[in-house]
Write a protein that holds these residues in place. Structure first.
Motif, PDB file in Angstrom:
ATOM      1  N   ASP A 113      25.067 -37.497 -25.638  1.00  0.00           N
ATOM      2  CA  ASP A 113      24.252 -36.352 -25.230  1.00  0.00           C
ATOM      3  C   ASP A 113      22.939 -36.797 -24.592  1.00  0.00           C
ATOM      4  N   VAL A 114      22.328 -37.850 -25.131  1.00  0.00           N
ATOM      5  CA  VAL A 114      21.075 -38.350 -24.567  1.00  0.00           C
ATOM      6  C   VAL A 114      21.316 -38.930 -23.171  1.00  0.00           C
ATOM      7  N   LEU A 115      22.395 -39.700 -23.010  1.00  0.00           N
ATOM      8  CA  LEU A 115      22.717 -40.258 -21.690  1.00  0.00           C
ATOM      9  C   LEU A 115      23.022 -39.150 -20.683  1.00  0.00           C
ATOM     10  N   LEU A 116      23.724 -38.116 -21.127  1.00  0.00           N
ATOM     11  CA  LEU A 116      24.021 -36.986 -20.260  1.00  0.00           C
ATOM     12  C   LEU A 116      22.734 -36.282 -19.812  1.00  0.00           C
ATOM     13  N   PHE A 117      21.812 -36.121 -20.740  1.00  0.00           N
ATOM     14  CA  PHE A 117      20.541 -35.465 -20.427  1.00  0.00           C
ATOM     15  C   PHE A 117      19.730 -36.310 -19.443  1.00  0.00           C
ATOM     16  N   LEU A 118      19.645 -37.622 -19.693  1.00  0.00           N
ATOM     17  CA  LEU A 118      18.858 -38.490 -18.820  1.00  0.00           C
ATOM     18  C   LEU A 118      19.441 -38.578 -17.414  1.00  0.00           C
ATOM     19  N   LYS A 119      20.739 -38.447 -17.301  1.00  0.00           N
ATOM     20  CA  LYS A 119      21.357 -38.532 -15.978  1.00  0.00           C
ATOM     21  C   LYS A 119      21.171 -37.253 -15.173  1.00  0.00           C
ATOM     22  N   ASN A 120      21.326 -36.093 -15.794  1.00  0.00           N
ATOM     23  CA  ASN A 120      21.411 -34.842 -15.045  1.00  0.00           C
ATOM     24  C   ASN A 120      20.114 -34.041 -14.983  1.00  0.00           C
ATOM     25  N   HIS A 121      19.149 -34.354 -15.823  1.00  0.00           N
ATOM     26  CA  HIS A 121      17.915 -33.573 -15.802  1.00  0.00           C
ATOM     27  C   HIS A 121      17.118 -33.887 -14.541  1.00  0.00           C
ATOM     28  N   ILE A 122      16.546 -32.862 -13.929  1.00  0.00           N
ATOM     29  CA  ILE A 122      15.847 -33.004 -12.658  1.00  0.00           C
ATOM     30  C   ILE A 122      14.631 -33.903 -12.761  1.00  0.00           C
ATOM     31  N   LEU A 123      14.027 -34.010 -13.951  1.00  0.00           N
ATOM     32  CA  LEU A 123      12.818 -34.801 -14.116  1.00  0.00           C
ATOM     33  C   LEU A 123      13.095 -36.263 -14.465  1.00  0.00           C
ATOM     34  N   TYR A 124      14.360 -36.632 -14.632  1.00  0.00           N
ATOM     35  CA  TYR A 124      14.699 -38.012 -14.977  1.00  0.00           C
ATOM     36  C   TYR A 124      15.642 -38.626 -13.945  1.00  0.00           C
ATOM     37  N   GLN A 125      16.828 -38.076 -13.790  1.00  0.00           N
ATOM     38  CA  GLN A 125      17.792 -38.505 -12.776  1.00  0.00           C
ATOM     39  C   GLN A 125      18.123 -40.003 -12.864  1.00  0.00           C
ATOM     40  N   PHE A 126      18.428 -40.474 -14.083  1.00  0.00           N
ATOM     41  CA  PHE A 126      18.898 -41.855 -14.255  1.00  0.00           C
ATOM     42  C   PHE A 126      20.399 -41.875 -13.956  1.00  0.00           C
ATOM     43  N   THR A 127      20.702 -41.914 -12.688  1.00  0.00           N
ATOM     44  CA  THR A 127      22.085 -41.755 -12.230  1.00  0.00           C
ATOM     45  C   THR A 127      22.856 -43.068 -12.139  1.00  0.00           C
ATOM     46  N   LEU A 128      22.183 -44.184 -12.338  1.00  0.00           N
ATOM     47  CA  LEU A 128      22.835 -45.481 -12.154  1.00  0.00           C
ATOM     48  C   LEU A 128      22.781 -46.298 -13.445  1.00  0.00           C
ATOM     49  N   LEU A 129      23.956 -46.682 -13.929  1.00  0.00           N
ATOM     50  CA  LEU A 129      24.063 -47.575 -15.089  1.00  0.00           C
ATOM     51  C   LEU A 129      24.201 -49.003 -14.568  1.00  0.00           C
ATOM     52  N   THR A 130      23.222 -49.850 -14.849  1.00  0.00           N
ATOM     53  CA  THR A 130      23.236 -51.211 -14.314  1.00  0.00           C
ATOM     54  C   THR A 130      23.873 -52.212 -15.270  1.00  0.00           C
ATOM     55  N   CYS A 131      23.866 -51.914 -16.579  1.00  0.00           N
ATOM     56  CA  CYS A 131      24.412 -52.890 -17.528  1.00  0.00           C
ATOM     57  C   CYS A 131      24.555 -52.268 -18.913  1.00  0.00           C
ATOM     58  N   ILE A 132      25.550 -52.728 -19.659  1.00  0.00           N
ATOM     59  CA  ILE A 132      25.646 -52.469 -21.099  1.00  0.00           C
ATOM     60  C   ILE A 132      25.824 -53.831 -21.766  1.00  0.00           C
ATOM     61  N   GLU A 139      32.075 -43.546 -20.213  1.00  0.00           N
ATOM     62  CA  GLU A 139      32.820 -43.803 -18.978  1.00  0.00           C
ATOM     63  C   GLU A 139      32.902 -42.561 -18.099  1.00  0.00           C
ATOM     64  N   SER A 140      32.980 -41.371 -18.710  1.00  0.00           N
ATOM     65  CA  SER A 140      33.044 -40.141 -17.922  1.00  0.00           C
ATOM     66  C   SER A 140      31.721 -39.839 -17.221  1.00  0.00           C
ATOM     67  N   LEU A 141      30.610 -40.382 -17.750  1.00  0.00           N
ATOM     68  CA  LEU A 141      29.300 -40.208 -17.108  1.00  0.00           C
ATOM     69  C   LEU A 141      29.050 -41.267 -16.048  1.00  0.00           C
ATOM     70  N   PHE A 142      29.315 -42.524 -16.416  1.00  0.00           N
ATOM     71  CA  PHE A 142      29.088 -43.657 -15.522  1.00  0.00           C
ATOM     72  C   PHE A 142      30.392 -44.451 -15.416  1.00  0.00           C
ATOM     73  N   PRO A 143      31.102 -44.355 -14.302  1.00  0.00           N
ATOM     74  CA  PRO A 143      32.381 -45.076 -14.166  1.00  0.00           C
ATOM     75  C   PRO A 143      32.261 -46.585 -14.397  1.00  0.00           C
ATOM     76  N   ALA A 144      31.086 -47.165 -14.081  1.00  0.00           N
ATOM     77  CA  ALA A 144      30.905 -48.601 -14.278  1.00  0.00           C
ATOM     78  C   ALA A 144      30.953 -48.991 -15.746  1.00  0.00           C
ATOM     79  N   ALA A 145      30.772 -48.027 -16.655  1.00  0.00           N
ATOM     80  CA  ALA A 145      30.758 -48.335 -18.084  1.00  0.00           C
ATOM     81  C   ALA A 145      32.121 -48.804 -18.583  1.00  0.00           C
ATOM     82  N   GLY A 146      33.192 -48.472 -17.868  1.00  0.00           N
ATOM     83  CA  GLY A 146      34.534 -48.851 -18.309  1.00  0.00           C
ATOM     84  C   GLY A 146      34.675 -50.348 -18.532  1.00  0.00           C
ATOM     85  N   TRP A 147      34.195 -51.145 -17.560  1.00  0.00           N
ATOM     86  CA  TRP A 147      34.290 -52.605 -17.675  1.00  0.00           C
ATOM     87  C   TRP A 147      33.387 -53.121 -18.788  1.00  0.00           C
ATOM     88  N   TYR A 148      32.148 -52.653 -18.819  1.00  0.00           N
ATOM     89  CA  TYR A 148      31.191 -53.150 -19.813  1.00  0.00           C
ATOM     90  C   TYR A 148      31.665 -52.860 -21.236  1.00  0.00           C
TER      91      TYR A 148
END
Length: 213
Positions: A63-82, A125-134
């Motif tokens: 839920d926190v990752l979903l909020f950080l990605k989609n909220h207009i004031l944050y927009q953390f749309t890119l997952l660089t690493c896990i 993975e449903s939020l950030f497709p790159a998370a599948g590999w990590y």
């Protein structure tokens, strides 16, 4: 010569404005997070070397990752690493760290959560497709299970590998050795045998003597 000086001044002016914009964006994010802590279930907010770190419980991580990605004031749309860390002396020994980047605000944030062997974490993975590999990599190296992953499997170790190599209690020599068998003319896997008949060890493991984090 005049053109060179004008170009140099222009570059300096652009760099100053860029630094100001980056600072303002950081201030906006920090101020928003202060208000976020009042409504969002954050365990702790830390700042280390100008890096902003959020610590959350595993059950609210998605839920926190979903909020950080989609909220207009944050927009953390890119997952660089896990990444994962093992603290064997702690009750929740595994730390899973998510590195997020907001391209809109040119700002990075780190989200941490803790778990142990029997407690799974919701896959993002449903939020950030790159998370599948990590997530497959962390499952392979640490044995942390990710729920609702589309294809969670071991991707770095060999077929039939036993154990999780990056756990601190995993032996450096492993459990199985591979060698070429002259009789069978192929590479075989055998249980590792270390003959230590004339050697005795009277010291504790360094991981058993370390302090809790």
């Amino acid at each position: 010569m005049k053109l060179f000086h004008l170009t140099e001044k222009l570059v300096i002016l652009i760099l100053k404005k860029t630094k100001i914009n980056i600072y303002m964006n950081k201030q906006i994010i920090v101020e928003n997070l202060r208000s976020l802590a009042k409504v969002c279930p954050l365990e702790k907010i830390q700042i280390f070397n100008d890096n902003l770190i959020l610590i959350v419980k595993p059950d609210v991580l998605f839920d926190v990752l979903l909020f950080l990605k989609n909220h207009i004031l944050y927009q953390f749309t890119l997952l660089t690493c896990i990444s994962g860390v093992d603290y064997p002396m702690n009750k929740y020994r595994f730390q899973v760290v998510y590195e997020l980047l907001s391209i809109r605000y040119n700002f990075r944030i780190r989200v941490k959560t803790f778990t142990y062997e029997l407690l799974g974490i919701d896959s993002c993975e449903s939020l950030f497709p790159a998370a599948g590999w990590y997530e497959c990599e962390i499952w392979d190296m640490y044995g942390v299970f990710f729920k609702n992953h589309s294809n969670l499997k071991r991707i770095l170790t060999d077929y039939g590998f036993e154990g999780y190599p990056l756990r601190k209690d995993f032996p450096l020599s492993g459990f199985i050795e591979m060698r070429y068998n002259e009789i069978e003319k192929r590479v075989v896997n055998e249980s590792l045998e270390l003959c230590q008949e004339y050697r005795t060890f009277a010291f504790l493991s360094p991981w058993e003597s370390q302090n809790n984090f």
